[in-house]
Design a protein around this motif. Structure first.
Motif, mmCIF file in Angstrom:
data_model
loop_
_atom_site.group_PDB
_atom_site.id
_atom_site.type_symbol
_atom_site.label_atom_id
_atom_site.label_comp_id
_atom_site.label_asym_id
_atom_site.label_seq_id
_atom_site.Cartn_x
_atom_site.Cartn_y
_atom_site.Cartn_z
ATOM 1 N N ALA A 165 0.828 -1.206 0.000
ATOM 2 C CA ALA A 165 0.000 0.000 0.000
ATOM 3 C C ALA A 165 0.859 1.252 0.000
ATOM 4 N N VAL A 166 1.941 1.247 0.762
ATOM 5 C CA VAL A 166 2.842 2.406 0.797
ATOM 6 C C VAL A 166 3.499 2.606 -0.559
ATOM 7 N N ALA A 167 3.917 1.517 -1.207
ATOM 8 C CA ALA A 167 4.560 1.614 -2.520
ATOM 9 C C ALA A 167 3.581 2.138 -3.563
ATOM 10 N N VAL A 168 2.360 1.641 -3.544
ATOM 11 C CA VAL A 168 1.350 2.084 -4.510
ATOM 12 C C VAL A 168 0.977 3.538 -4.251
ATOM 13 N N TYR A 169 0.848 3.926 -2.990
ATOM 14 C CA TYR A 169 0.494 5.306 -2.652
ATOM 15 C C TYR A 169 1.554 6.271 -3.156
ATOM 16 N N GLY A 170 2.817 5.916 -3.047
ATOM 17 C CA GLY A 170 3.897 6.776 -3.546
ATOM 18 C C GLY A 170 3.784 6.995 -5.042
ATOM 19 N N ASP A 171 3.471 5.952 -5.798
ATOM 20 C CA ASP A 171 3.313 6.079 -7.242
ATOM 21 C C ASP A 171 2.072 6.886 -7.593
ATOM 22 N N VAL A 172 0.988 6.663 -6.878
ATOM 23 C CA VAL A 172 -0.256 7.391 -7.143
ATOM 24 C C VAL A 172 -0.061 8.871 -6.842
ATOM 25 N N GLU A 173 0.613 9.170 -5.750
ATOM 26 C CA GLU A 173 0.835 10.566 -5.388
ATOM 27 C C GLU A 173 1.650 11.283 -6.461
ATOM 28 N N LYS A 174 2.660 10.608 -6.991
ATOM 29 C CA LYS A 174 3.485 11.200 -8.051
ATOM 30 C C LYS A 174 2.661 11.415 -9.322
ATOM 31 N N ASP A 175 1.825 10.441 -9.664
ATOM 32 C CA ASP A 175 0.980 10.572 -10.851
ATOM 33 C C ASP A 175 -0.021 11.710 -10.700
#
Length: 104
Positions: free
Chosen positions: A13-23
């Motif tokens: 979840a932390v890894a996905v959140y980091g990518d989503v935040e950047k997008d």
């Protein structure tokens, strides 16, 4: 076993959140910035001079060998028009539902 699974899910979840935040940041930056158009297509001295850009539109090189100037709307204008269309469509549908269901 349950703790390991929960830990793996938390890391994912932390890894996905980091990518989503950047997008999301990239998308917001694209929508909120205005683009400058091409001045000459394809290059100065040889190409066609494009009209000047404005806050609402810009020109981009296109066509055969990128020698034509093509009109494009700024991204924020497209988003605004799409939102207006969605609001108008929702208003129309809700008015129809109200008319059909609230008849006396």
């Amino acid at each position: 076993m349950l703790r390991v699974t929960l830990f793996c899910l938390a890391v994912l979840a932390v890894a996905v959140y980091g990518d989503v935040e950047k997008d999301v940041k990239n998308a917001v930056n694209e929508v909120t910035t205005t683009k400058d158009g091409a001045l000459y297509c394809p290059v100065p001295l040889v190409g066609t001079a494009c009209p000047s850009s404005s806050f609402f539109h810009y020109y981009k090189c296109c066509g055969e060998l990128n020698r034509d100037c093509c009109f494009n709307l700024q991204t924020w204008v497209i988003v605004l028009l799409a939102l207006l269309a969605v609001v108008m469509l929702a208003s129309f549908i809700l008015s129809l539902i109200r008319c059909v269901l609230c008849r006396r």
